[in-house]
Design a protein around this motif. Structure first.
Motif, PDB file in Angstrom:
ATOM      1  N   UNK A  68     -18.859 -68.834 -36.605  1.00 45.06           N
ATOM      2  CA  UNK A  68     -19.447 -69.187 -35.419  1.00 45.06           C
ATOM      3  C   UNK A  68     -20.836 -69.731 -35.478  1.00 45.06           C
ATOM      4  N   UNK A  69     -21.427 -69.703 -36.691  1.00 46.17           N
ATOM      5  CA  UNK A  69     -22.763 -70.327 -36.928  1.00 46.17           C
ATOM      6  C   UNK A  69     -22.454 -71.741 -37.059  1.00 46.17           C
ATOM      7  N   UNK A  70     -21.223 -72.152 -37.758  1.00 43.42           N
ATOM      8  CA  UNK A  70     -21.160 -73.814 -38.088  1.00 43.42           C
ATOM      9  C   UNK A  70     -20.852 -74.314 -36.425  1.00 43.42           C
ATOM     10  N   UNK A  71     -20.044 -73.556 -35.704  1.00 42.27           N
ATOM     11  CA  UNK A  71     -19.853 -74.145 -34.519  1.00 42.27           C
ATOM     12  C   UNK A  71     -20.757 -74.080 -33.246  1.00 42.27           C
ATOM     13  N   UNK A  72     -21.656 -72.902 -33.396  1.00 43.41           N
ATOM     14  CA  UNK A  72     -22.824 -72.785 -32.581  1.00 43.41           C
ATOM     15  C   UNK A  72     -24.171 -73.188 -32.837  1.00 43.41           C
ATOM     16  N   UNK A  73     -24.445 -73.505 -34.298  1.00 41.20           N
ATOM     17  CA  UNK A  73     -25.885 -73.896 -34.958  1.00 41.20           C
ATOM     18  C   UNK A  73     -25.532 -75.303 -35.423  1.00 41.20           C
ATOM     19  N   UNK A  74     -24.803 -75.487 -36.230  1.00 38.45           N
ATOM     20  CA  UNK A  74     -24.713 -76.683 -37.056  1.00 38.45           C
ATOM     21  C   UNK A  74     -24.108 -77.820 -36.299  1.00 38.45           C
ATOM     22  N   UNK A  75     -22.876 -77.896 -35.866  1.00 38.83           N
ATOM     23  CA  UNK A  75     -22.248 -78.806 -35.235  1.00 38.83           C
ATOM     24  C   UNK A  75     -22.946 -79.279 -33.951  1.00 38.83           C
ATOM     25  N   UNK A  76     -23.636 -78.625 -33.045  1.00 41.40           N
ATOM     26  CA  UNK A  76     -24.563 -78.833 -31.864  1.00 41.40           C
ATOM     27  C   UNK A  76     -25.643 -79.630 -32.578  1.00 41.40           C
ATOM     28  N   UNK A  77     -26.342 -79.047 -33.737  1.00 43.85           N
ATOM     29  CA  UNK A  77     -27.543 -79.702 -34.170  1.00 43.85           C
ATOM     30  C   UNK A  77     -27.237 -81.259 -34.465  1.00 43.85           C
ATOM     31  N   UNK A  78     -26.263 -81.453 -35.421  1.00 43.18           N
ATOM     32  CA  UNK A  78     -25.711 -82.709 -35.812  1.00 43.18           C
ATOM     33  C   UNK A  78     -25.616 -83.732 -34.592  1.00 43.18           C
ATOM     34  N   UNK A  79     -24.714 -83.039 -33.776  1.00 39.53           N
ATOM     35  CA  UNK A  79     -24.377 -83.933 -32.529  1.00 39.53           C
ATOM     36  C   UNK A  79     -25.702 -84.524 -31.877  1.00 39.53           C
ATOM     37  N   UNK A  80     -26.843 -83.315 -31.643  1.00 38.73           N
ATOM     38  CA  UNK A  80     -27.681 -83.814 -30.933  1.00 38.73           C
ATOM     39  C   UNK A  80     -28.693 -85.066 -31.740  1.00 38.73           C
TER      40      UNK A  80
END
Length: 143
Positions: A68-80
């Motif tokens: 959940x942290x990966x999908x909600x924190x890491x991936x969105x931050x990398x996409x942004x």
């Protein structure tokens, strides 16, 4: 002005680090060295399409309560981050399969090493020395 520029950079870095801190705290808490090593390897792997590596990555993330942290924190931050850079004109390519997970065809690897080892006849330093010698010869001929 320069101070403001570097202050803005540091503020963005800090915001990304703060946002992703729970994920990395959980990652540091993994005691199983084999799982930790494999998870790091899988996180650096970028397949063009989902494959057994992405399924294994999701399984390991779920095992340690990190999915959940990966999908909600890491991936969105990398996409942004990627979107911000692209909006400013920075061309970002995709490095699919950049970190190989394993060598599947060792004979092919040996063949490539053997081929390039035989065709590269001079080192980079030798190339530069020869080039500089040619330049000096041309200069001396001009005088």
């Amino acid at each position: 002005m320069i101070r403001d520029y570097y202050g803005l950079i540091q503020a963005k870095v800090l915001s990304y680090q703060t946002a992703m801190a729970p994920f990395f705290k959980k990652m540091r808490g993994i005691k199983n060295k084999t799982d930790l090593r494999r998870l790091k390897q899988l996180l650096m792997y970028s397949p063009m399409v989902a494959d057994e590596g992405t399924a294994e990555q999701e399984a390991l993330l779920a095992k340690y309560g990190m999915l959940e942290d990966y999908n909600n924190l890491v991936r969105p931050a990398l996409k942004k981050l990627r979107a911000d850079l692209e909006a400013r004109g920075v061309l970002i390519g995709d490095l699919f399969d950049y970190f190989p997970r394993r060598i599947k065809n060792f004979k092919a690897l040996q063949a490539v090493k053997a081929y390039w080892g035989k065709t590269v006849g001079e080192s980079f330093r030798d190339f530069i020395k020869a080039r500089n010698d040619r330049i000096l010869k041309v200069r001396s001929d001009m005088l």
